[in-house]
Each structure stands twice: as C-alpha cells, then as structure tokens.
Design a protein around this motif. Sequence first.
Motif, mmCIF file in Angstrom:
data_model
loop_
_atom_site.group_PDB
_atom_site.id
_atom_site.type_symbol
_atom_site.label_atom_id
_atom_site.label_comp_id
_atom_site.label_asym_id
_atom_site.label_seq_id
_atom_site.Cartn_x
_atom_site.Cartn_y
_atom_site.Cartn_z
ATOM 1 N N GLY A 34 0.783 -1.234 0.000
ATOM 2 C CA GLY A 34 0.000 0.000 0.000
ATOM 3 C C GLY A 34 0.809 1.275 0.000
ATOM 4 O O GLY A 34 0.233 2.371 -0.073
ATOM 5 N N GLN A 35 2.130 1.168 0.064
ATOM 6 C CA GLN A 35 2.941 2.382 0.133
ATOM 7 C C GLN A 35 2.927 3.122 -1.200
ATOM 8 O O GLN A 35 2.794 2.520 -2.267
ATOM 9 C CB GLN A 35 4.382 2.052 0.544
ATOM 10 C CG GLN A 35 5.230 1.391 -0.552
ATOM 11 C CD GLN A 35 6.610 0.991 -0.062
ATOM 12 O OE1 GLN A 35 6.759 0.089 0.757
ATOM 13 N NE2 GLN A 35 7.643 1.669 -0.585
ATOM 14 N N ASP A 36 3.045 4.449 -1.140
ATOM 15 C CA ASP A 36 3.085 5.271 -2.345
ATOM 16 C C ASP A 36 4.460 5.183 -3.000
ATOM 17 O O ASP A 36 5.483 5.030 -2.321
ATOM 18 C CB ASP A 36 2.794 6.733 -2.009
ATOM 19 C CG ASP A 36 1.350 6.952 -1.565
ATOM 20 O OD1 ASP A 36 0.487 6.167 -1.995
ATOM 21 O OD2 ASP A 36 1.105 7.892 -0.792
ATOM 22 N N VAL A 37 4.471 5.286 -4.319
ATOM 23 C CA VAL A 37 5.727 5.272 -5.076
ATOM 24 C C VAL A 37 5.788 6.528 -5.938
ATOM 25 O O VAL A 37 4.878 6.794 -6.733
ATOM 26 C CB VAL A 37 5.830 4.023 -5.967
ATOM 27 C CG1 VAL A 37 7.109 4.081 -6.820
ATOM 28 C CG2 VAL A 37 5.818 2.752 -5.138
ATOM 29 N N THR A 38 6.848 7.289 -5.767
ATOM 30 C CA THR A 38 7.053 8.485 -6.590
ATOM 31 C C THR A 38 8.359 8.440 -7.368
ATOM 32 O O THR A 38 8.483 9.051 -8.420
ATOM 33 C CB THR A 38 7.059 9.766 -5.726
ATOM 34 O OG1 THR A 38 8.125 9.671 -4.758
ATOM 35 C CG2 THR A 38 5.731 9.941 -4.992
ATOM 36 N N ARG A 39 9.352 7.694 -6.844
ATOM 37 C CA ARG A 39 10.670 7.675 -7.467
ATOM 38 C C ARG A 39 11.198 6.239 -7.501
ATOM 39 O O ARG A 39 11.119 5.523 -6.493
ATOM 40 C CB ARG A 39 11.635 8.584 -6.708
ATOM 41 C CG ARG A 39 12.882 8.957 -7.485
ATOM 42 C CD ARG A 39 13.810 9.847 -6.649
ATOM 43 N NE ARG A 39 13.232 11.134 -6.333
ATOM 44 C CZ ARG A 39 13.413 12.240 -7.050
ATOM 45 N NH1 ARG A 39 14.155 12.192 -8.150
ATOM 46 N NH2 ARG A 39 12.883 13.376 -6.689
ATOM 47 N N VAL A 40 11.737 5.827 -8.655
ATOM 48 C CA VAL A 40 12.197 4.449 -8.850
ATOM 49 C C VAL A 40 13.633 4.476 -9.356
ATOM 50 O O VAL A 40 13.985 5.292 -10.209
ATOM 51 C CB VAL A 40 11.306 3.703 -9.868
ATOM 52 C CG1 VAL A 40 11.759 2.246 -10.014
ATOM 53 C CG2 VAL A 40 9.839 3.773 -9.449
ATOM 54 N N LEU A 41 14.453 3.566 -8.828
ATOM 55 C CA LEU A 41 15.836 3.442 -9.265
ATOM 56 C C LEU A 41 16.065 2.041 -9.829
ATOM 57 O O LEU A 41 15.694 1.045 -9.204
ATOM 58 C CB LEU A 41 16.792 3.677 -8.089
ATOM 59 C CG LEU A 41 18.292 3.527 -8.378
ATOM 60 C CD1 LEU A 41 18.762 4.591 -9.372
ATOM 61 C CD2 LEU A 41 19.105 3.611 -7.086
ATOM 62 N N PHE A 42 16.671 1.963 -11.016
ATOM 63 C CA PHE A 42 17.027 0.691 -11.633
ATOM 64 C C PHE A 42 18.531 0.469 -11.509
ATOM 65 O O PHE A 42 19.325 1.398 -11.699
ATOM 66 C CB PHE A 42 16.638 0.668 -13.115
ATOM 67 C CG PHE A 42 15.175 0.441 -13.356
ATOM 68 C CD1 PHE A 42 14.688 -0.832 -13.613
ATOM 69 C CD2 PHE A 42 14.270 1.503 -13.335
ATOM 70 C CE1 PHE A 42 13.341 -1.055 -13.847
ATOM 71 C CE2 PHE A 42 12.922 1.299 -13.556
ATOM 72 C CZ PHE A 42 12.452 0.004 -13.807
ATOM 73 N N ALA A 43 18.927 -0.774 -11.224
ATOM 74 C CA ALA A 43 20.349 -1.125 -11.112
ATOM 75 C C ALA A 43 20.505 -2.614 -11.384
ATOM 76 O O ALA A 43 19.521 -3.367 -11.382
ATOM 77 C CB ALA A 43 20.890 -0.775 -9.730
ATOM 78 N N VAL A 44 21.730 -3.047 -11.599
ATOM 79 C CA VAL A 44 21.988 -4.464 -11.841
ATOM 80 C C VAL A 44 22.028 -5.252 -10.535
ATOM 81 O O VAL A 44 21.430 -6.318 -10.416
ATOM 82 C CB VAL A 44 23.313 -4.660 -12.618
ATOM 83 C CG1 VAL A 44 23.651 -6.151 -12.754
ATOM 84 C CG2 VAL A 44 23.228 -4.023 -13.995
ATOM 85 N N ASP A 45 22.732 -4.713 -9.535
ATOM 86 C CA ASP A 45 23.006 -5.473 -8.310
ATOM 87 C C ASP A 45 22.352 -4.854 -7.081
ATOM 88 O O ASP A 45 22.501 -3.651 -6.828
ATOM 89 C CB ASP A 45 24.514 -5.541 -8.069
ATOM 90 C CG ASP A 45 25.245 -6.303 -9.156
ATOM 91 O OD1 ASP A 45 24.910 -7.477 -9.364
ATOM 92 O OD2 ASP A 45 26.149 -5.719 -9.792
ATOM 93 N N PRO A 46 21.699 -5.682 -6.237
ATOM 94 C CA PRO A 46 21.123 -5.177 -4.988
ATOM 95 C C PRO A 46 22.153 -5.195 -3.864
ATOM 96 O O PRO A 46 22.005 -5.903 -2.857
ATOM 97 C CB PRO A 46 19.977 -6.157 -4.722
ATOM 98 C CG PRO A 46 20.479 -7.455 -5.272
ATOM 99 C CD PRO A 46 21.327 -7.100 -6.460
ATOM 100 N N VAL A 47 23.207 -4.425 -4.024
ATOM 101 C CA VAL A 47 24.276 -4.359 -3.037
ATOM 102 C C VAL A 47 24.136 -3.074 -2.223
ATOM 103 O O VAL A 47 23.402 -2.158 -2.595
ATOM 104 C CB VAL A 47 25.659 -4.438 -3.709
ATOM 105 C CG1 VAL A 47 25.869 -5.809 -4.353
ATOM 106 C CG2 VAL A 47 25.822 -3.343 -4.758
ATOM 107 N N GLN A 48 24.882 -3.012 -1.106
ATOM 108 C CA GLN A 48 24.723 -1.893 -0.187
ATOM 109 C C GLN A 48 24.977 -0.551 -0.852
ATOM 110 O O GLN A 48 24.282 0.435 -0.579
ATOM 111 C CB GLN A 48 25.668 -2.071 1.012
ATOM 112 C CG GLN A 48 25.405 -1.085 2.136
ATOM 113 C CD GLN A 48 24.043 -1.292 2.785
ATOM 114 O OE1 GLN A 48 23.652 -2.411 3.050
ATOM 115 N NE2 GLN A 48 23.332 -0.194 3.044
#
Length: 285
Positions: A34-48
């Motif tokens: 249910g959270q709102d989404v306004t900004r999205v980031l795309f990347a290859v790796d889910p690293v810190q």
Amino acid sequence: MPRLSEVIAALENLWPAERAESWDAVGTVVGEPGQDVTRVLFAVDPVQEIVDEAVKLGADLLVTHHPLYLRGTTTVAASTFKGRVVHTLIKHDIALHVAHTNADTADPGVSDALAGALDLRVVGPLVPDPGDPDGRRGLGRICELDHPLTVRELAARAAERLPATAQGIRVAGDPDATVRTVAVSGGSGDSLFDHVRAAGVDAFLTADLRHHPASEARAHGAHGAHQPLALLDAAHWATEWPWCELAAAQLDEISDRHGWGLRVHVSKTVTDPWTSQFPSPGAPN
C-alpha cells in the motif's frame, strides 16, 4: 501517485515471474503493497552501495536484475551484508523488486538492450521460448551488422559503447576476421555454445567465458568450412547494465500512460567486482 502494488503489477506484466527459471528468485523481496511510489531506481546489483544510492536519491522502489537471495537464507540479521541491505531498505521504506531470468527472455529483454547498445539488428532469439508463438521471446539474440566489421572493430565498438570496466573486452580469434552476424547474450553465456554453433554466426559476445568451454568452442570451427567462431568476453555487469536503461524507459512509458508522474532513474554506479587489471608484459594485444 500509484501504490507499490500497482507499480509491481505493471512490472510483472513486463516480466512475469512464471517465465523465470525454476532455480531463480524473482519478484518483490521487500515492500509494503500500500505504500506510495514516486521515485524508482534501476540497477543491476542489490548491493549496499546501490541501496545507499537509493536512500540518497529518495527512491521508494529499487528494481534490480540480480536477486538478493538466490539460494535462500535463514537470517536477515544486519550483521550480514545482505541482512544490512534488507534493514536499510525497510528502515527507509524502499521496496525491492527483482527481474532476472524473466527479464533475460522477455521481448524486449536483456539481450535486446545489449544488441541495441552495439547498434546490432536483432533477427531473433538465440534460444527461442517454445511458449511464444511469435518467436520473439527467448534467451540471447541473433543479430546482423549493418555492414561488415572486423573482430577488432566489433570489439572496439563494444569497449566504447558498454560501460567502462577493468576487464574491458577479451577476444579469442583472428582480430582481422570479418564479422557479419553476431550472437549476443547478456550475463554468463558459455552454456549456449551449442545454440551459437547451430546459428552459424561469425562471433559471440557474452560474459564470464570459462577456459574449457571457450577453448572447445574455438576448436569446433577450426577445421570446418565456416571460419572459426570469434569470442568477445565482456564484464558480466557491463553486458546487463543496458537493460536498466531499457527497463526504465518501459516504466516511464507506463507511468505516462497512467498519469502516475513517476521519476525513474538508472544507477550509473559501477558494481562490477573487478577494480583493476594489470596486463602481462609481452602479452598479445
């Protein structure tokens, strides 16, 4: 302003989870529907490093190509590096969604983006998806060049067009051989040599090529009527990064169509694990 569940539904339509390989781990890893989404980031790796970038950017959703937990886990303790990723995401209300092998075989997918980055014309999939009656989905792509290039020129184009990495482009084959057709596969591609040979292409561009498969692939064509297959081995991360731009453009189009007003970004942070290269003195170049 869309809810996370609405954005995820749109992403699942692009890359249905059921089209992922059985061993894969795709879909939403972290996130409140249910959270709102306004900004999205795309990347290859889910690293810190990428998660910290998402925090700094103020992203509500991080979409990565590689899974966070591919082989499962028994803990998300912050004392582990993957657990710290989960804690950081939850603490800052950032969702994480993964599209991996379901994005590899999509139309368009990871290898379409790789071909596009090199200005190659896609003819069809290297390994067609038998569930696609149109014959467009599948793993890898068979491509044609607008005009012939030498192996050297194609490698130089790949080195210039793909993101810079310490590895650059390794080549096996005669650098002056002529290339008219190319098979490409983003990510690790040396399991596809049988399909590459069957396609009869002049060159194969992929990543993570190992000694024995590469050596055998070269030997297969050494005594045939067709010229030996040239191999171009790029960094794994670099061959998959163009997909981030493609995927971001797809979500942008969906956002415009629905009037969501999403702000979509692509990370330019290099997460290839190799940081330096020292050529051997006197090595061939």
